[in-house]
Motif scaffolding. Structure first.
Motif, PDB file in Angstrom:
ATOM      1  N   UNK A 428      -0.637  52.164  37.756  1.00 14.49           N
ATOM      2  CA  UNK A 428      -0.992  50.760  37.981  1.00 14.49           C
ATOM      3  C   UNK A 428      -0.378  50.248  39.289  1.00 14.49           C
ATOM      4  N   UNK A 429       0.911  50.552  39.553  1.00  9.98           N
ATOM      5  CA  UNK A 429       1.566  50.125  40.786  1.00  9.98           C
ATOM      6  C   UNK A 429       0.941  50.814  41.989  1.00  9.98           C
ATOM      7  N   UNK A 430       0.591  52.126  41.807  1.00 13.17           N
ATOM      8  CA  UNK A 430      -0.031  52.854  42.918  1.00 13.17           C
ATOM      9  C   UNK A 430      -1.381  52.251  43.280  1.00 13.17           C
ATOM     10  N   UNK A 431      -2.164  51.828  42.278  1.00 18.83           N
ATOM     11  CA  UNK A 431      -3.458  51.202  42.533  1.00 18.83           C
ATOM     12  C   UNK A 431      -3.266  49.838  43.195  1.00 18.83           C
ATOM     13  N   UNK A 432      -2.218  49.098  42.775  1.00 14.48           N
ATOM     14  CA  UNK A 432      -1.917  47.807  43.385  1.00 14.48           C
ATOM     15  C   UNK A 432      -1.614  47.969  44.876  1.00 14.48           C
ATOM     16  N   UNK A 433      -0.829  48.996  45.229  1.00 15.97           N
ATOM     17  CA  UNK A 433      -0.543  49.283  46.629  1.00 15.97           C
ATOM     18  C   UNK A 433      -1.793  49.657  47.399  1.00 15.97           C
ATOM     19  N   UNK A 434      -2.696  50.424  46.760  1.00 15.98           N
ATOM     20  CA  UNK A 434      -3.952  50.816  47.419  1.00 15.98           C
ATOM     21  C   UNK A 434      -4.796  49.585  47.730  1.00 15.98           C
ATOM     22  N   UNK A 435      -4.845  48.639  46.783  1.00 13.50           N
ATOM     23  CA  UNK A 435      -5.624  47.426  47.030  1.00 13.50           C
ATOM     24  C   UNK A 435      -5.079  46.651  48.228  1.00 13.50           C
ATOM     25  N   UNK A 436      -3.739  46.576  48.335  1.00 14.46           N
ATOM     26  CA  UNK A 436      -3.132  45.880  49.485  1.00 14.46           C
ATOM     27  C   UNK A 436      -3.403  46.630  50.776  1.00 14.46           C
ATOM     28  N   UNK A 437      -3.298  47.974  50.701  1.00 20.96           N
ATOM     29  CA  UNK A 437      -3.508  48.784  51.897  1.00 20.96           C
ATOM     30  C   UNK A 437      -4.943  48.656  52.387  1.00 20.96           C
ATOM     31  N   UNK A 438      -5.902  48.729  51.476  1.00 24.00           N
ATOM     32  CA  UNK A 438      -7.311  48.650  51.885  1.00 24.00           C
ATOM     33  C   UNK A 438      -7.675  47.258  52.376  1.00 24.00           C
ATOM     34  N   UNK A 439      -6.976  46.207  51.877  1.00 27.12           N
ATOM     35  CA  UNK A 439      -7.245  44.849  52.370  1.00 27.12           C
ATOM     36  C   UNK A 439      -6.833  44.737  53.827  1.00 27.12           C
ATOM     37  N   UNK A 440      -5.670  45.312  54.167  1.00 29.18           N
ATOM     38  CA  UNK A 440      -5.205  45.297  55.559  1.00 29.18           C
ATOM     39  C   UNK A 440      -6.184  46.045  56.451  1.00 29.18           C
ATOM     40  N   UNK A 441      -6.670  47.255  55.973  1.00 32.10           N
ATOM     41  CA  UNK A 441      -7.571  48.061  56.793  1.00 32.10           C
ATOM     42  C   UNK A 441      -8.932  47.394  56.945  1.00 32.10           C
ATOM     43  N   UNK A 442      -9.385  46.671  55.923  1.00 32.49           N
ATOM     44  CA  UNK A 442     -10.663  45.962  56.048  1.00 32.49           C
ATOM     45  C   UNK A 442     -10.567  44.833  57.062  1.00 32.49           C
ATOM     46  N   UNK A 443      -9.392  44.165  57.102  1.00 31.57           N
ATOM     47  CA  UNK A 443      -9.195  43.114  58.113  1.00 31.57           C
ATOM     48  C   UNK A 443      -9.182  43.738  59.499  1.00 31.57           C
ATOM     49  N   UNK A 444      -8.553  44.901  59.580  1.00 26.46           N
ATOM     50  CA  UNK A 444      -8.433  45.573  60.890  1.00 26.46           C
ATOM     51  C   UNK A 444      -9.789  46.041  61.400  1.00 26.46           C
ATOM     52  N   UNK A 474      -6.132  56.770  53.027  1.00 32.44           N
ATOM     53  CA  UNK A 474      -6.040  56.597  54.486  1.00 32.44           C
ATOM     54  C   UNK A 474      -6.900  57.621  55.201  1.00 32.44           C
ATOM     55  N   UNK A 475      -6.855  58.888  54.775  1.00 30.61           N
ATOM     56  CA  UNK A 475      -7.707  59.921  55.370  1.00 30.61           C
ATOM     57  C   UNK A 475      -9.181  59.621  55.133  1.00 30.61           C
ATOM     58  N   UNK A 476      -9.504  59.105  53.911  1.00 30.40           N
ATOM     59  CA  UNK A 476     -10.898  58.771  53.624  1.00 30.40           C
ATOM     60  C   UNK A 476     -11.411  57.691  54.569  1.00 30.40           C
ATOM     61  N   UNK A 477     -10.532  56.716  54.937  1.00 35.97           N
ATOM     62  CA  UNK A 477     -10.955  55.630  55.835  1.00 35.97           C
ATOM     63  C   UNK A 477     -11.080  56.136  57.265  1.00 35.97           C
ATOM     64  N   UNK A 478      -9.987  56.746  57.778  1.00 36.21           N
ATOM     65  CA  UNK A 478      -9.930  57.096  59.205  1.00 36.21           C
ATOM     66  C   UNK A 478     -10.838  58.261  59.563  1.00 36.21           C
ATOM     67  N   UNK A 479     -10.940  59.272  58.689  1.00 37.41           N
ATOM     68  CA  UNK A 479     -11.680  60.491  59.045  1.00 37.41           C
ATOM     69  C   UNK A 479     -12.995  60.635  58.286  1.00 37.41           C
ATOM     70  N   UNK A 480     -13.251  59.722  57.319  1.00 36.95           N
ATOM     71  CA  UNK A 480     -14.498  59.814  56.588  1.00 36.95           C
ATOM     72  C   UNK A 480     -15.458  58.704  56.920  1.00 36.95           C
ATOM     73  N   UNK A 481     -14.992  57.438  56.868  1.00 41.86           N
ATOM     74  CA  UNK A 481     -15.903  56.297  56.977  1.00 41.86           C
ATOM     75  C   UNK A 481     -15.972  55.743  58.391  1.00 41.86           C
ATOM     76  N   UNK A 482     -14.782  55.538  59.047  1.00 37.65           N
ATOM     77  CA  UNK A 482     -14.766  54.906  60.374  1.00 37.65           C
ATOM     78  C   UNK A 482     -15.627  55.660  61.394  1.00 37.65           C
TER      79      UNK A 482
END
Length: 579
Positions: A428-444, A474-482
């Motif tokens: 649950x905490x790991x998923x909470x951190x992922x949500x925060x991390x992906x929010x920052x990357x979506x803003x970026x 992070x790898x999925x965002x930077x090397x898969x989607x971006x």
């Protein structure tokens, strides 16, 4: 007794059990074989005697068929019985008697007027035959066939049996043939006689038809051969087949055949000692073989016991001297059998124990080292730099709401990453951190992707190493989607199965090949399109999972045409004491 057995050495118990067990098995097999051999021998002896009886019966039937054939030939000779010349009839009868002298003793023709003609007319005229009236009555009872009498004494043929048949429907007379039983008995004696064997033929009326007058097995006090009344009755009442009987001091085996068409039965009598004489030798042979095999079994059990127990005793002594696992004590191996395999297995076991001991110490050191490195490098400086630059840009654009949301996510992410003393966290905490991390990357990146969560509530409390999922997302965002420059989708699905907990992270961006992902797991050099830090992130996650949970757990990936699926395999553990 049980205490004494318990205190015995392995070699002694092995020897006792092996010897007694082998002796018991051998005894049962030997006794069973002996009984079967005896039964087979008795059965074979009986079959042999039955073969002799059948052969003798065949001879008897052939003999009687010859008699009947002669009668049929005679009654078909109308010239003999129609002749008014007695001399012609006597001569013709004499020719038939001479031709068949081994079968026929006397031929008589009784005319319808009472005149009797014979091949031995002179002897008949002098001696006569007192039994003829009874014989004539047999023919009157059956005019169409051949009849025969019980054995009787004839003045002409001595001890004989008469065969009679009417001639011309009894209008011309009756033909009487008295057979030569003495010659008949002599020939049968060559087939069924001997020192320990004799024979007899009993008529349907219980009279002795033929027998061996010189046999010592049964008494023949007179001639014609007649048995004592009690013995004659005993033989007559014997059932068909094999029977045992006693006469005086003689123990006999009697084999009785079925009645032939005349109602006669053939009985072969054997001395019991001779009949089963070889069974005693069979028992003696088995006794000698048993004694020899017991000696061999005793020596073999002792040798086998020492062969097995001595190396085991050596192994036990060697194991007792093992004290330092880091310096194992090995056995010298010179055997190629199971004992040698046991010694080699012991040496291999000691070697593996020593290696495992060293691996455990090394893994503990690595585990502590990775925990320290994880706390020091949870969020790299470039991530903080990029995030702060993004916040500055948003503030310059007066996007205060997004600035506030991004700062809130950064603070929360730093709190999760660095504000905990334990290296373990819940899903649950790991998923909470992922949500925060992906929010920052979506803003970026300007809302370039969407995060979709499919988490089974039953696995939210499962424990896992901190920052296990973030490097993979992070790898999925930077090397898969971006790199696709299109809006993407990241799906995280978690559930429990029989093997533990499975967490799937899927993106629809650029796919990754399975061999390349395997290189990342092994920490090998990376391609130009993925920098060294990102590759080490995958390797570190997989290696930390192995350090915490063991070899069956870790990462696994499958490349697809529109993205990559990474599977995180961890056990279902909710108590920190279990990790």
């Amino acid at each position: 007794m049980l205490r004494r057995m318990h205190r015995m050495r392995l070699a002694t118990k092995h020897f006792i059990f092996l010897f007694l067990g082998g002796l018991l098995v051998f005894g049962i097999l030997a006794w069973s074989t002996l009984v079967q051999s005896e039964q087979l021998f008795r059965a074979q002896t009986i079959r042999d005697s039955e073969i002799i009886i059948n052969r003798t019966n065949d001879y008897l039937n052939a003999y009687l068929e010859n008699v009947q054939h002669v009668i049929l030939q005679l009654v078909s000779r109308s010239d003999i019985f129609d002749s008014y010349d007695p001399m012609y009839t006597e001569k013709a009868l004499q020719e038939y008697a001479d031709t068949n002298n081994s079968i026929i003793s006397t031929i008589l023709f009784v005319k319808d007027d009472g005149t009797i003609l014979s091949n031995t007319q002179l002897y008949y005229d002098i001696l006569g035959s007192g039994e003829l009236p009874d014989v004539f009555e047999l023919a009157k009872g059956n005019y169409g066939g051949i009849n025969w009498s019980e054995p009787y004494w004839s003045s002409l043929s001595q001890y004989t049996v008469a065969f009679v048949r009417p001639v011309g429907g009894s209008q011309k007379g009756i033909v009487v043939i008295e057979i030569n039983l003495k010659e008949f008995s002599s020939r049968l004696a060559t087939l069924s006689g001997g020192e320990f064997q004799t024979f007899m033929i009993m008529s349907a009326g219980g009279r002795l038809v033929a027998g061996n007058a010189y046999s010592k097995l049964l008494p023949y006090p007179s001639y014609p051969p007649e048995l004592p009344a009690a013995l004659n009755e005993q033989l007559f009442e014997l059932p068909t087949g094999t029977s045992e009987m006693e006469t005086g001091n003689n123990h006999l085996i009697a084999v009785k055949s079925n009645m032939n068409r005349l109602g006669w039965s053939l009985i072969s009598v054997f001395d019991k000692g001779y009949f089963y004489g070889n069974i005693g030798e069979l028992y003696a042979t088995y006794g000698r073989a048993a004694l020899l095999l017991v000696i061999i079994l005793l020596a073999g059990a002792l040798m086998i016991s020492r062969t097995f127990s001595q190396p085991i005793i050596t192994l036990a002594k060697k194991m007792d001297r093992v004290q330092d696992i880091d310096v194992p004590s090995y056995l010298s191996v010179s055997r190629g059998d199971e004992i040698g395999d046991l010694a080699r297995s012991y040496n291999s076991l000691m070697s593996r124990i020593s290696m495992l001991s060293k691996d455990i110490v090394e893994m503990e050191v690595k585990k502590r080292s990775y925990e320290i490195r994880m706390l020091q490098n949870q969020i790299g400086p470039h991530f903080l730099y990029n995030t702060l630059a993004c916040i500055a840009s948003l503030a310059y654009q007066n996007k205060n709401d997004q600035v506030q949301e991004t700062i809130h996510s950064l603070v929360g992410l730093l709190s999760i990453s660095m504000g905990k003393e334990s290296s373990l966290t819940t899903l649950a905490e790991e998923i909470q951190g992922i949500e925060m991390f992906t929010q920052i990357q979506n803003v970026r990146y300007g809302n370039r992707f969407t995060l979709k969560l499919e988490i089974d509530p039953a696995v939210l409390k499962v424990l896992m190493p901190r920052l296990t999922l973030q490097p993979l997302v992070e790898n999925a965002i930077f090397h898969g989607i971006v790199p696709t420059r299109q809006h993407g989708m990241i799906t995280i699905r978690a559930f429990r199965n029989k093997k533990g907990v499975r967490i799937y992270i899927r993106n629809n961006g650029i796919g990754i090949s399975k061999p390349f992902f395997q290189k990342l797991l092994e920490g090998q050099p990376h391609d130009d399109d993925m920098n060294r830090k990102d590759g080490l992130g995958v390797y570190n996650v997989n290696h930390r999972l192995f350090l915490y949970f063991g070899r069956p757990y870790g990462l696994k990936a499958n490349g697809v045409h529109t993205g990559t699926i990474v599977c995180v395999r961890i056990p279902y553990t909710t108590e920190r004491s279990q990790v």
